[in-house]
Write a protein that holds these residues in place. Structure first.
Motif, PDB file in Angstrom:
ATOM      1  N   ASP A 117       0.892  -1.170  -0.122  1.00  0.00           N
ATOM      2  CA  ASP A 117       0.207   0.024  -0.103  1.00  0.00           C
ATOM      3  C   ASP A 117       0.902   1.246  -0.022  1.00  0.00           C
ATOM      4  N   GLU A 118       0.406   2.289   0.619  1.00  0.00           N
ATOM      5  CA  GLU A 118       1.430   3.640   0.648  1.00  0.00           C
ATOM      6  C   GLU A 118       2.589   3.247   1.733  1.00  0.00           C
ATOM      7  N   THR A 119       2.625   2.376   2.464  1.00  0.00           N
ATOM      8  CA  THR A 119       3.715   2.222   3.552  1.00  0.00           C
ATOM      9  C   THR A 119       4.683   1.473   2.840  1.00  0.00           C
ATOM     10  N   GLY A 129      -5.908   0.889  -1.283  1.00  0.00           N
ATOM     11  CA  GLY A 129      -4.239   0.802  -1.120  1.00  0.00           C
ATOM     12  C   GLY A 129      -3.597   2.184  -0.920  1.00  0.00           C
ATOM     13  N   THR A 130      -3.967   3.000  -0.024  1.00  0.00           N
ATOM     14  CA  THR A 130      -3.420   4.201   0.248  1.00  0.00           C
ATOM     15  C   THR A 130      -3.143   4.307   1.628  1.00  0.00           C
ATOM     16  N   GLY A 131      -3.272   3.080   2.276  1.00  0.00           N
ATOM     17  CA  GLY A 131      -3.159   2.993   3.699  1.00  0.00           C
ATOM     18  C   GLY A 131      -1.524   3.079   4.191  1.00  0.00           C
ATOM     19  N   ASP A 184     -13.071  13.335   6.186  1.00  0.00           N
ATOM     20  CA  ASP A 184     -12.339  13.864   4.812  1.00  0.00           C
ATOM     21  C   ASP A 184     -10.893  13.475   4.954  1.00  0.00           C
ATOM     22  N   PRO A 185     -10.336  12.288   5.197  1.00  0.00           N
ATOM     23  CA  PRO A 185      -9.054  12.114   5.169  1.00  0.00           C
ATOM     24  C   PRO A 185      -8.041  13.061   4.270  1.00  0.00           C
ATOM     25  N   ALA A 186      -7.033  13.360   4.226  1.00  0.00           N
ATOM     26  CA  ALA A 186      -6.252  14.251   3.219  1.00  0.00           C
ATOM     27  C   ALA A 186      -6.047  13.609   1.812  1.00  0.00           C
ATOM     28  N   SER A 187      -6.170  12.176   1.993  1.00  0.00           N
ATOM     29  CA  SER A 187      -6.334  11.281   0.979  1.00  0.00           C
ATOM     30  C   SER A 187      -7.616  11.358   0.114  1.00  0.00           C
ATOM     31  N   TYR A 188      -8.620  12.068   0.363  1.00  0.00           N
ATOM     32  CA  TYR A 188      -9.822  11.737   0.041  1.00  0.00           C
ATOM     33  C   TYR A 188     -10.261  11.511  -1.321  1.00  0.00           C
ATOM     34  N   CYS A 218      -8.642   7.597  -1.642  1.00  0.00           N
ATOM     35  CA  CYS A 218      -8.882   6.672  -0.812  1.00  0.00           C
ATOM     36  C   CYS A 218     -10.531   5.957  -0.900  1.00  0.00           C
ATOM     37  N   SER A 219     -10.622   4.726  -0.363  1.00  0.00           N
ATOM     38  CA  SER A 219     -12.312   4.120  -0.516  1.00  0.00           C
ATOM     39  C   SER A 219     -12.642   4.274   0.782  1.00  0.00           C
ATOM     40  N   ILE A 220     -14.125   4.254   0.843  1.00  0.00           N
ATOM     41  CA  ILE A 220     -15.212   4.174   1.737  1.00  0.00           C
ATOM     42  C   ILE A 220     -14.582   2.846   2.662  1.00  0.00           C
ATOM     43  N   GLY A 274      -9.326   9.486   9.835  1.00  0.00           N
ATOM     44  CA  GLY A 274      -9.780  10.613  10.287  1.00  0.00           C
ATOM     45  C   GLY A 274      -9.601  11.524   9.288  1.00  0.00           C
ATOM     46  N   GLY A 275      -9.144  12.574   9.552  1.00  0.00           N
ATOM     47  CA  GLY A 275      -9.027  13.639   8.536  1.00  0.00           C
ATOM     48  C   GLY A 275      -9.297  15.307   9.007  1.00  0.00           C
ATOM     49  N   LEU A 276      -9.290  16.054   8.310  1.00  0.00           N
ATOM     50  CA  LEU A 276      -9.207  17.342   8.499  1.00  0.00           C
ATOM     51  C   LEU A 276     -10.544  18.085   9.288  1.00  0.00           C
ATOM     52  N   GLN A 288      -9.358  -3.225  10.440  1.00  0.00           N
ATOM     53  CA  GLN A 288      -8.272  -3.307   9.514  1.00  0.00           C
ATOM     54  C   GLN A 288      -8.359  -4.740   8.654  1.00  0.00           C
ATOM     55  N   GLY A 289      -9.554  -4.937   8.491  1.00  0.00           N
ATOM     56  CA  GLY A 289      -9.806  -6.356   7.554  1.00  0.00           C
ATOM     57  C   GLY A 289      -9.525  -7.691   8.481  1.00  0.00           C
ATOM     58  N   THR A 290      -9.305  -7.578   9.778  1.00  0.00           N
ATOM     59  CA  THR A 290      -8.970  -8.692  10.617  1.00  0.00           C
ATOM     60  C   THR A 290     -10.190  -9.464  10.917  1.00  0.00           C
ATOM     61  N   LEU A 330      -8.289 -14.321   8.286  1.00  0.00           N
ATOM     62  CA  LEU A 330      -8.455 -12.775   7.699  1.00  0.00           C
ATOM     63  C   LEU A 330      -7.345 -11.982   8.111  1.00  0.00           C
ATOM     64  N   ASN A 331      -6.617 -11.317   7.343  1.00  0.00           N
ATOM     65  CA  ASN A 331      -5.538 -10.499   7.203  1.00  0.00           C
ATOM     66  C   ASN A 331      -4.459 -10.738   8.598  1.00  0.00           C
ATOM     67  N   PRO A 332      -4.133 -12.069   8.741  1.00  0.00           N
ATOM     68  CA  PRO A 332      -3.092 -12.341   9.542  1.00  0.00           C
ATOM     69  C   PRO A 332      -1.806 -11.501   9.873  1.00  0.00           C
TER      70      PRO A 332
HETATM   71  C1  LIG Z   1      -0.912  11.587   0.884  1.00  0.00           C
HETATM   72  C2  LIG Z   1      -1.765  10.815   1.981  1.00  0.00           C
HETATM   73  C3  LIG Z   1      -2.502  11.478   2.858  1.00  0.00           C
HETATM   74  C4  LIG Z   1      -3.255  10.593   3.947  1.00  0.00           C
HETATM   75  N1  LIG Z   1      -4.157  11.512   4.815  1.00  0.00           N
HETATM   76  C5  LIG Z   1      -4.751  10.615   5.781  1.00  0.00           C
HETATM   77  C6  LIG Z   1      -5.750  11.468   6.713  1.00  0.00           C
HETATM   78  O1  LIG Z   1      -5.779  12.591   6.557  1.00  0.00           O
HETATM   79  N2  LIG Z   1      -6.650  10.727   7.786  1.00  0.00           N
HETATM   80  C7  LIG Z   1      -6.333   9.126   7.486  1.00  0.00           C
HETATM   81  O2  LIG Z   1      -7.241   8.722   8.295  1.00  0.00           O
HETATM   82  N3  LIG Z   1      -5.736   8.569   6.658  1.00  0.00           N
HETATM   83  C8  LIG Z   1      -4.890   9.184   5.717  1.00  0.00           C
HETATM   84  N4  LIG Z   1      -4.087   8.721   5.057  1.00  0.00           N
HETATM   85  C9  LIG Z   1      -4.037   7.021   4.870  1.00  0.00           C
HETATM   86  C10 LIG Z   1      -5.034   6.436   4.050  1.00  0.00           C
HETATM   87  O3  LIG Z   1      -5.507   7.032   2.912  1.00  0.00           O
HETATM   88  C11 LIG Z   1      -6.480   5.972   4.994  1.00  0.00           C
HETATM   89  O4  LIG Z   1      -5.793   4.966   6.083  1.00  0.00           O
HETATM   90  C12 LIG Z   1      -7.593   5.381   4.223  1.00  0.00           C
HETATM   91  O5  LIG Z   1      -8.550   5.184   4.880  1.00  0.00           O
HETATM   92  C13 LIG Z   1      -7.083   3.962   3.373  1.00  0.00           C
HETATM   93  O6  LIG Z   1      -8.245   3.721   2.421  1.00  0.00           O
HETATM   94  P1  LIG Z   1      -7.868   2.906   1.165  1.00  0.00           P
HETATM   95  O7  LIG Z   1      -9.097   2.714   0.432  1.00  0.00           O
HETATM   96  O8  LIG Z   1      -6.712   3.269   0.522  1.00  0.00           O
HETATM   97  O9  LIG Z   1      -7.667   1.391   2.011  1.00  0.00           O
HETATM   98  P2  LIG Z   1      -6.556   0.305   2.208  1.00  0.00           P
HETATM   99  O10 LIG Z   1      -5.252   0.847   2.269  1.00  0.00           O
HETATM  100  O11 LIG Z   1      -6.862  -0.519   0.894  1.00  0.00           O
HETATM  101  O12 LIG Z   1      -6.872  -0.557   3.296  1.00  0.00           O
HETATM  102  C14 LIG Z   1      -6.785   0.092   4.503  1.00  0.00           C
HETATM  103  C15 LIG Z   1      -7.325  -1.080   5.587  1.00  0.00           C
HETATM  104  O13 LIG Z   1      -8.548  -1.253   5.362  1.00  0.00           O
HETATM  105  C16 LIG Z   1      -8.821  -2.679   5.253  1.00  0.00           C
HETATM  106  N5  LIG Z   1      -9.968  -2.648   4.640  1.00  0.00           N
HETATM  107  C17 LIG Z   1      -9.923  -2.085   3.211  1.00  0.00           C
HETATM  108  N6  LIG Z   1     -11.242  -2.418   2.466  1.00  0.00           N
HETATM  109  C18 LIG Z   1     -12.041  -2.996   3.560  1.00  0.00           C
HETATM  110  C19 LIG Z   1     -13.184  -3.898   3.428  1.00  0.00           C
HETATM  111  N7  LIG Z   1     -14.253  -3.496   2.581  1.00  0.00           N
HETATM  112  N8  LIG Z   1     -13.748  -4.496   4.567  1.00  0.00           N
HETATM  113  C20 LIG Z   1     -12.853  -4.604   5.587  1.00  0.00           C
HETATM  114  N9  LIG Z   1     -11.404  -4.066   5.784  1.00  0.00           N
HETATM  115  C21 LIG Z   1     -11.013  -3.456   4.622  1.00  0.00           C
HETATM  116  C22 LIG Z   1      -7.564  -3.167   4.678  1.00  0.00           C
HETATM  117  O14 LIG Z   1      -7.417  -4.598   4.847  1.00  0.00           O
HETATM  118  C23 LIG Z   1      -6.595  -2.380   5.258  1.00  0.00           C
HETATM  119  O15 LIG Z   1      -6.084  -2.844   6.670  1.00  0.00           O
HETATM  120  C24 LIG Z   1      -3.451   9.185   3.899  1.00  0.00           C
HETATM  121  C25 LIG Z   1      -2.723   8.523   2.965  1.00  0.00           C
HETATM  122  C26 LIG Z   1      -1.731   9.297   2.004  1.00  0.00           C
HETATM  123  C27 LIG Z   1      -0.970   8.635   1.066  1.00  0.00           C
END
Ligand SMILES: Cc1cc2nc3c(=O)[nH]c(=O)nc-3n(C[C@H](O)[C@H](O)[C@H](O)COP(=O)(O)OP(=O)(O)OC[C@H]3O[C@@H](n4cnc5c(N)ncnc54)[C@H](O)[C@@H]3O)c2cc1C
Length: 464
Positions: free
Chosen positions: A38-40, A80-82, A139-143, A146-148, A157-159, A207-209, A458-460
């Motif tokens: 992901d973004e880690t 995948g922005t986690g 509204d995470p900064a990545s809104y 990133c997906s719901i 969280g977010g702003l 976190q999908g566990t 699930l997500n061990p």
């Molecule tokens: C530039 C940048 C800024 C960011 N700013 C913020 C911010 O302000 N606030 C914040 O909170 N985060 C922020 N993030 C982190 C990230 O965007 C968030 O954690 C976001 O919620 C992840 O969403 P995603 O769709 O990318 O999930 P993923 O990275 O794909 O997954 C995140 C976690 O959720 C689980 N998951 C995903 N979908 C499901 C599902 N349907 N059911 C159960 N589990 C699921 C995954 O297994 C994983 O553990 C930022 C990231 C970046 C790169």
């Protein structure tokens, strides 16, 4: 990251193809590579053996059941922005990418709720409900990327959490596929509902566990008025920290209360050319969405607090477009720091009144390790993102980052804070869960995990 005694993807692939012939299943290593991280970026993650892109809860349920039968670990994945490795691949595992389940199913204006699939991008959900004059706050900064489902998985969280809370505060009900492939529904559309345990809240942030979320019913609000926006600059970061604590103590409830330090201001300004005060050690962005004159009054009171904490200047956005630019600049803080080198965003927090001490600790730790740290974040929630920046060719970067992070986590805990405010324990902070929560609390978490996922598919290796 390798899971023990797992990974029979060929047999699983055959079973999936037999039972779900229409499903999109990626088997080519080049395609699967895109789902390793992901973004880690600093994690050493495994290559998934299979990547499935379901389009219905029934498909997700069948996939989870088949994976359990074949003892193959499952990684639920959103966009995948986690930033904690929660969606990173497991060697030989099955990654279930929810991006194909991307429809907003219903906007229920009468009940102020929206029903959505998890693959919808946060910004798209906001836009869909805005068309009806409604507002989905988280509204995470990545809104925009990133997906719901990921927001629910991490309790993002977010702003504007400082006023409207984290993702969990907007959740009424979830449809969840459990580890054995059965499907449950938690909650409903009732604003008040205390029948049994709060299962929806248990899945949020897990976190999908514990299960895979396939549908969510989320609370909405009537759209608030356009925001009024102010920047306050300070000659010392601790002064900005005192202003944050002071704004909370004054009983103000701004919709945004964000901080950027000198390193971050310069990185953003070098890129976006906004004319920010680069002499300042820190900047606060404060916004109000109260109606009529109340918004201006709230900013005036916040300005008073800032000036009382030695703010060197304050400036208001001239109009909504300028406010959008400034908010966007804050959202780009991490991308701006990434331009300087090998960056790692951390996510520590402390009670709001201790933000000044947290900021001072971050500065001390950076100086002690000789590591550049740009700090920004949701100061109004006490949640800061000290972001380490090392030279790209620094061979010891990984080791140095680990040492700095250990000190940051310990400093947060010493202040009664947290090692993660919103990004999650995931794969990257696991050894810090017990120091923060305590042994017995982690045992309780393990027993919940075992009850819901006895085979541990699930997500061990994430969270626990
Ligand atoms: C530039 C940048 C800024 C960011 N700013 C913020 C911010 O302000 N606030 C914040 O909170 N985060 C922020 N993030 C982190 C990230 O965007 C968030 O954690 C976001 O919620 C992840 O969403 P995603 O769709 O990318 O999930 P993923 O990275 O794909 O997954 C995140 C976690 O959720 C689980 N998951 C995903 N979908 C499901 C599902 N349907 N059911 C159960 N589990 C699921 C995954 O297994 C994983 O553990 C930022 C990231 C970046 C790169």
């Amino acid at each position: 990251m390798t899971a023990p005694d797992l990974g029979r993807p060929p047999a699983l692939a055959a079973a999936i193809r037999h039972e779900l012939p229409g499903l999109r299943l990626l088997t080519d290593p080049v395609d699967r590579e895109a789902y390793r991280l992901d973004e880690t970026a600093y994690l050493h993650a495994g290559l998934p053996g299979l990547v499935a892109l379901p389009t219905s809860a029934a498909e997700v349920a069948a996939l989870v059941r088949l994976a359990a039968e074949h003892r193959v670990p499952v990684v639920p994945r959103g966009a995948g922005t986690g930033l904690s490795g929660g969606a990173a691949g497991i060697e030989g595992g099955l990654t279930i990418a929810m991006t194909g389940m991307n429809r907003v199913l219903e906007v229920d204006r009468d009940n102020l709720v929206v029903v959505t699939q998890p693959g919808v991008i946060n910004a798209d959900l906001k836009a869909a409900v805005a068309a009806d004059g409604l507002f989905y706050p988280p509204d995470p900064a990545s809104y925009e990327i990133c997906s719901i489902g990921g927001n629910l998985g991490t309790n993002a969280g977010g702003l504007c959490c400082v006023k409207y809370g984290q993702t969990r505060d907007s959740v009424l009900s979830l449809e969840v596929v459990l580890a054995d492939g059965s499907v449950i529904r938690t909650g409903g559309r009732n604003v008040k509902d205390v029948a049994g345990y709060a299962l929806a809240h248990l899945f949020v942030g897990s976190q999908g566990t514990l299960g895979i979320i396939t549908e969510a019913t989320l609370r909405l609000r009537p759209a608030p008025p356009p925001r009024v926006t102010m920047l306050a600059f300070f000659a010392a970061v601790e002064d900005a920290g005192r202003a944050v604590a002071g704004i909370a103590a004054a009983g103000l409830m701004p919709v945004t209360l964000e901080l950027m330090d000198r390193v971050t201001i310069a990185a953003v300004d070098d890129w976006q050319h906004l004319g920010l005060d680069r002499e300042a050690a820190a900047m606060l962005m404060i916004e109000s969405d109260m109606p009529g004159n109340a918004g201006g009054d709230e900013l005036a009171r916040a300005e008073e607090v800032c000036l009382g904490c030695a703010a060197t200047s304050t400036v208001r956005a001239a109009d909504t477009q300028e406010a959008d630019w400034l908010r966007n600049a804050r959202r780009l803080a991490y991308r701006a720091l990434e331009r300087l080198g090998n960056a790692r965003m951390e996510d520590i927090g402390a009670p709001r009144a201790r933000v000044p001490e947290l900021i001072a600790a971050i500065e001390r730790i950076g100086a002690r390790h000789g590591v550049l740290i740009g700090t920004f974040g949701h100061a109004g929630d006490g949640n800061l993102h000290p972001s380490l920046v090392l030279d790209r060719d620094d061979a010891s970067a990984e080791e140095r980052m680990r040492a700095v992070c250990a000190d940051l986590y310990q400093a947060a805990l010493d202040l009664g804070g947290t090692v993660t405010g919103e990004h999650g324990i995931g794969a990257s902070r696991r050894e810090w869960l017990e120091p923060q929560r305590g042994r017995r609390a982690v045992e309780v978490m393990r027993s919940i995990k075992t009850a819901l996922d006895p085979l541990g598919t699930l997500n061990p290796g994430r969270v626990l």
